[in-house]
Design a protein around this motif. Structure first.
Motif, PDB file in Angstrom:
ATOM      1  N   ASN A  43       0.822  -1.214   0.000  1.00 46.65           N
ATOM      2  CA  ASN A  43       0.000   0.000   0.000  1.00 46.65           C
ATOM      3  C   ASN A  43       0.853   1.261   0.000  1.00 46.65           C
ATOM      4  OD1 ASN A  43       0.855  -0.490   2.608  1.00 46.65           O
ATOM      5  ND2 ASN A  43      -1.075   0.117   3.560  1.00 46.65           N
ATOM      6  N   ASN A  44       2.101   1.180   0.458  1.00 48.86           N
ATOM      7  CA  ASN A  44       3.013   2.321   0.379  1.00 48.86           C
ATOM      8  C   ASN A  44       3.549   2.512  -1.035  1.00 48.86           C
ATOM      9  OD1 ASN A  44       2.677   2.619   3.122  1.00 48.86           O
ATOM     10  ND2 ASN A  44       4.621   1.661   3.653  1.00 48.86           N
ATOM     11  N   LEU A  45       3.536   1.465  -1.830  1.00 51.20           N
ATOM     12  CA  LEU A  45       4.069   1.531  -3.189  1.00 51.20           C
ATOM     13  C   LEU A  45       3.045   2.015  -4.216  1.00 51.20           C
ATOM     14  CD1 LEU A  45       6.156  -1.776  -3.308  1.00 51.20           C
ATOM     15  CD2 LEU A  45       6.999   0.568  -3.072  1.00 51.20           C
ATOM     16  N   VAL A  46       1.765   1.957  -3.879  1.00 52.71           N
ATOM     17  CA  VAL A  46       0.715   2.330  -4.840  1.00 52.71           C
ATOM     18  C   VAL A  46       0.897   3.754  -5.366  1.00 52.71           C
ATOM     19  CG1 VAL A  46      -1.770   2.698  -5.145  1.00 52.71           C
ATOM     20  CG2 VAL A  46      -0.930   0.605  -4.043  1.00 52.71           C
ATOM     21  N   PRO A  47       1.083   4.757  -4.507  1.00 49.30           N
ATOM     22  CA  PRO A  47       1.269   6.119  -5.047  1.00 49.30           C
ATOM     23  C   PRO A  47       2.516   6.235  -5.925  1.00 49.30           C
ATOM     24  CG  PRO A  47       0.815   6.203  -2.690  1.00 49.30           C
ATOM     25  CD  PRO A  47       1.035   4.765  -3.041  1.00 49.30           C
ATOM     26  N   LEU A  48       3.585   5.540  -5.540  1.00 50.19           N
ATOM     27  CA  LEU A  48       4.813   5.587  -6.338  1.00 50.19           C
ATOM     28  C   LEU A  48       4.598   4.930  -7.697  1.00 50.19           C
ATOM     29  CD1 LEU A  48       7.767   6.247  -6.748  1.00 50.19           C
ATOM     30  CD2 LEU A  48       8.338   4.135  -5.499  1.00 50.19           C
ATOM     31  N   ALA A  49       3.924   3.777  -7.736  1.00 51.70           N
ATOM     32  CA  ALA A  49       3.653   3.102  -9.010  1.00 51.70           C
ATOM     33  C   ALA A  49       2.816   4.000  -9.919  1.00 51.70           C
ATOM     34  CB  ALA A  49       2.947   1.766  -8.766  1.00 51.70           C
ATOM     35  N   TYR A  50       1.828   4.665  -9.346  1.00 51.29           N
ATOM     36  CA  TYR A  50       0.994   5.585 -10.110  1.00 51.29           C
ATOM     37  C   TYR A  50       1.828   6.738 -10.667  1.00 51.29           C
ATOM     38  CZ  TYR A  50      -2.734   8.870 -11.222  1.00 51.29           C
ATOM     39  OH  TYR A  50      -3.564   9.752 -11.874  1.00 51.29           O
ATOM     40  N   GLN A  51       2.697   7.281  -9.835  1.00 44.51           N
ATOM     41  CA  GLN A  51       3.564   8.388 -10.265  1.00 44.51           C
ATOM     42  C   GLN A  51       4.517   7.931 -11.371  1.00 44.51           C
ATOM     43  OE1 GLN A  51       6.107   9.855  -7.175  1.00 44.51           O
ATOM     44  NE2 GLN A  51       6.865  11.546  -8.408  1.00 44.51           N
ATOM     45  N   LEU A  52       5.093   6.748 -11.225  1.00 44.62           N
ATOM     46  CA  LEU A  52       6.005   6.234 -12.247  1.00 44.62           C
ATOM     47  C   LEU A  52       5.288   6.015 -13.579  1.00 44.62           C
ATOM     48  CD1 LEU A  52       8.024   3.664 -10.113  1.00 44.62           C
ATOM     49  CD2 LEU A  52       8.894   5.799 -11.104  1.00 44.62           C
ATOM     50  N   LYS A  53       4.046   5.569 -13.513  1.00 42.40           N
ATOM     51  CA  LYS A  53       3.272   5.369 -14.743  1.00 42.40           C
ATOM     52  C   LYS A  53       2.960   6.716 -15.411  1.00 42.40           C
ATOM     53  CE  LYS A  53      -0.885   3.129 -16.466  1.00 42.40           C
ATOM     54  NZ  LYS A  53      -2.052   2.308 -16.130  1.00 42.40           N
ATOM     55  N   ARG A 105       0.929  -5.023 -18.204  1.00 40.79           N
ATOM     56  CA  ARG A 105       0.574  -3.904 -17.338  1.00 40.79           C
ATOM     57  C   ARG A 105       1.816  -3.071 -17.090  1.00 40.79           C
ATOM     58  NH1 ARG A 105      -2.560  -5.251 -12.297  1.00 40.79           N
ATOM     59  NH2 ARG A 105      -2.724  -3.006 -12.356  1.00 40.79           N
ATOM     60  N   GLN A 106       1.606  -1.797 -16.918  1.00 42.47           N
ATOM     61  CA  GLN A 106       2.713  -0.881 -16.634  1.00 42.47           C
ATOM     62  C   GLN A 106       2.853  -0.679 -15.123  1.00 42.47           C
ATOM     63  OE1 GLN A 106       2.728   2.784 -19.153  1.00 42.47           O
ATOM     64  NE2 GLN A 106       0.707   2.011 -19.723  1.00 42.47           N
ATOM     65  N   GLN A 107       4.093  -0.567 -14.655  1.00 37.97           N
ATOM     66  CA  GLN A 107       4.400  -0.247 -13.267  1.00 37.97           C
ATOM     67  C   GLN A 107       3.597  -1.115 -12.300  1.00 37.97           C
ATOM     68  OE1 GLN A 107       7.020   1.429 -12.956  1.00 37.97           O
ATOM     69  NE2 GLN A 107       7.127   2.278 -14.991  1.00 37.97           N
ATOM     70  N   LYS A 108       3.788  -2.404 -12.424  1.00 36.71           N
ATOM     71  CA  LYS A 108       3.077  -3.398 -11.619  1.00 36.71           C
ATOM     72  C   LYS A 108       3.823  -3.667 -10.314  1.00 36.71           C
ATOM     73  CE  LYS A 108       0.485  -7.085 -10.789  1.00 36.71           C
ATOM     74  NZ  LYS A 108      -0.586  -6.891  -9.876  1.00 36.71           N
ATOM     75  N   ILE A 109       3.100  -3.604  -9.221  1.00 31.69           N
ATOM     76  CA  ILE A 109       3.681  -3.918  -7.918  1.00 31.69           C
ATOM     77  C   ILE A 109       3.720  -5.432  -7.763  1.00 31.69           C
ATOM     78  CG2 ILE A 109       3.403  -3.719  -5.422  1.00 31.69           C
ATOM     79  CD1 ILE A 109       1.879  -1.066  -6.000  1.00 31.69           C
ATOM     80  N   ILE A 110       4.913  -5.933  -7.475  1.00 30.03           N
ATOM     81  CA  ILE A 110       5.089  -7.356  -7.193  1.00 30.03           C
ATOM     82  C   ILE A 110       5.889  -7.443  -5.900  1.00 30.03           C
ATOM     83  CG2 ILE A 110       6.070  -9.546  -7.983  1.00 30.03           C
ATOM     84  CD1 ILE A 110       5.653  -8.565 -10.851  1.00 30.03           C
ATOM     85  N   GLY A 111       5.207  -7.799  -4.839  1.00 36.28           N
ATOM     86  CA  GLY A 111       5.863  -7.865  -3.539  1.00 36.28           C
ATOM     87  C   GLY A 111       6.364  -6.497  -3.126  1.00 36.28           C
ATOM     88  N   ILE A 112       7.682  -6.388  -2.940  1.00 40.04           N
ATOM     89  CA  ILE A 112       8.287  -5.128  -2.491  1.00 40.04           C
ATOM     90  C   ILE A 112       8.867  -4.320  -3.649  1.00 40.04           C
ATOM     91  CG2 ILE A 112       8.769  -6.014  -0.186  1.00 40.04           C
ATOM     92  CD1 ILE A 112      11.714  -6.376  -1.103  1.00 40.04           C
ATOM     93  N   TYR A 113       8.573  -4.740  -4.875  1.00 37.90           N
ATOM     94  CA  TYR A 113       9.140  -4.082  -6.063  1.00 37.90           C
ATOM     95  C   TYR A 113       8.040  -3.581  -6.988  1.00 37.90           C
ATOM     96  CZ  TYR A 113      13.480  -6.256  -4.588  1.00 37.90           C
ATOM     97  OH  TYR A 113      14.583  -6.632  -3.859  1.00 37.90           O
ATOM     98  N   ILE A 114       8.413  -2.639  -7.841  1.00 37.27           N
ATOM     99  CA  ILE A 114       7.557  -2.177  -8.932  1.00 37.27           C
ATOM    100  C   ILE A 114       8.302  -2.490 -10.210  1.00 37.27           C
ATOM    101  CG2 ILE A 114       6.417  -0.213 -10.028  1.00 37.27           C
ATOM    102  CD1 ILE A 114       6.509   1.191  -7.271  1.00 37.27           C
ATOM    103  N   VAL A 115       7.695  -3.305 -11.064  1.00 37.13           N
ATOM    104  CA  VAL A 115       8.347  -3.648 -12.331  1.00 37.13           C
ATOM    105  C   VAL A 115       7.811  -2.738 -13.428  1.00 37.13           C
ATOM    106  CG1 VAL A 115       8.772  -6.031 -11.608  1.00 37.13           C
ATOM    107  CG2 VAL A 115       6.738  -5.512 -12.935  1.00 37.13           C
ATOM    108  N   ASP A 116       8.648  -2.430 -14.403  1.00 37.53           N
ATOM    109  CA  ASP A 116       8.239  -1.515 -15.473  1.00 37.53           C
ATOM    110  C   ASP A 116       7.047  -2.057 -16.242  1.00 37.53           C
ATOM    111  OD1 ASP A 116      10.281   0.252 -14.797  1.00 37.53           O
ATOM    112  OD2 ASP A 116      11.646  -0.489 -16.338  1.00 37.53           O
ATOM    113  N   PHE A 117       7.142  -3.302 -16.683  1.00 32.95           N
ATOM    114  CA  PHE A 117       6.063  -3.939 -17.445  1.00 32.95           C
ATOM    115  C   PHE A 117       5.929  -5.382 -16.986  1.00 32.95           C
ATOM    116  CE2 PHE A 117       8.080  -0.768 -20.164  1.00 32.95           C
ATOM    117  CZ  PHE A 117       7.003   0.069 -20.418  1.00 32.95           C
ATOM    118  N   PHE A 118       4.690  -5.879 -16.931  1.00 34.69           N
ATOM    119  CA  PHE A 118       4.483  -7.236 -16.446  1.00 34.69           C
ATOM    120  C   PHE A 118       3.344  -7.902 -17.194  1.00 34.69           C
ATOM    121  CE2 PHE A 118       2.502 -10.267 -13.446  1.00 34.69           C
ATOM    122  CZ  PHE A 118       3.566 -11.152 -13.343  1.00 34.69           C
ATOM    123  N   CYS A 119       3.577  -9.154 -17.569  1.00 33.93           N
ATOM    124  CA  CYS A 119       2.540  -9.985 -18.172  1.00 33.93           C
ATOM    125  C   CYS A 119       2.334 -11.189 -17.258  1.00 33.93           C
ATOM    126  CB  CYS A 119       2.953 -10.447 -19.562  1.00 33.93           C
ATOM    127  SG  CYS A 119       1.732 -11.538 -20.325  1.00 33.93           S
TER     128      CYS A 119
END
Length: 104
Positions: free
Chosen positions: A7-17, A40-54
C-alpha cells in the motif's frame, strides 16, 4: 527502516506510470500496448515495482538507465532478479540505449 509495503508503493507506481521515461513510452506505445497478450505498466510485485508485467506468461520487462550499470544499481538489480525468480517470474532487461538503437 523496514521493507516497503504494497500500500506504500501504490502512489509511487501511479507516479512512475504518469511520468514514464521516453524509453518506457516508446516501448509501451510502439509495442506492448497492442501486444496480443496483455501487459501492465508499473506493476507492484511484492516489495518491487516492475516496469512492465505480463501475468499470463510470468514475464517482467525492465528498462535500465545509467544508474543500473553502477555498482549499487547492479547489486540492487541482482536482489530484485532473484526475488522475481523465486516467484517464477522471468525478467528481461533492456538498456535505454537498446530502445533507441536496436528497437526493431
Amino acid at each position: 527502516m523496514g521493507l516497503p509495503r504494497k500500500n506504500n508503493l501504490v502512489p509511487l507506481a501511479y507516479q512512475l506510470k504518469r511520468n514514464a521515461t521516453k524509453e518506457e513510452r516508446k516501448l509501451w506505445y510502439r509495442f506492448l500496448c497492442t501486444y496480443p497478450i496483455p501487459f501492465r505498466q508499473q506493476k507492484i510485485i511484492g516489495i518491487y515495482i516492475v516496469d512492465f508485467f505480463c501475468n499470463k506468461v510470468r514475464l517482467s520487462i525492465e528498462l535500465d538507465g545509467s544508474q543500473h550499470f553502477e555498482k549499487e544499481g547492479m547489486v540492487k538489480d541482482s536482489y530484485r532478479t532473484r526475488y522475481l525468480e523465486l516467484l517464477e517470474i522471468k525478467e528481461l532487461r533492456f538498456s535505454n540505449y537498446d530502445i533507441w538503437n536496436n528497437f526493431e
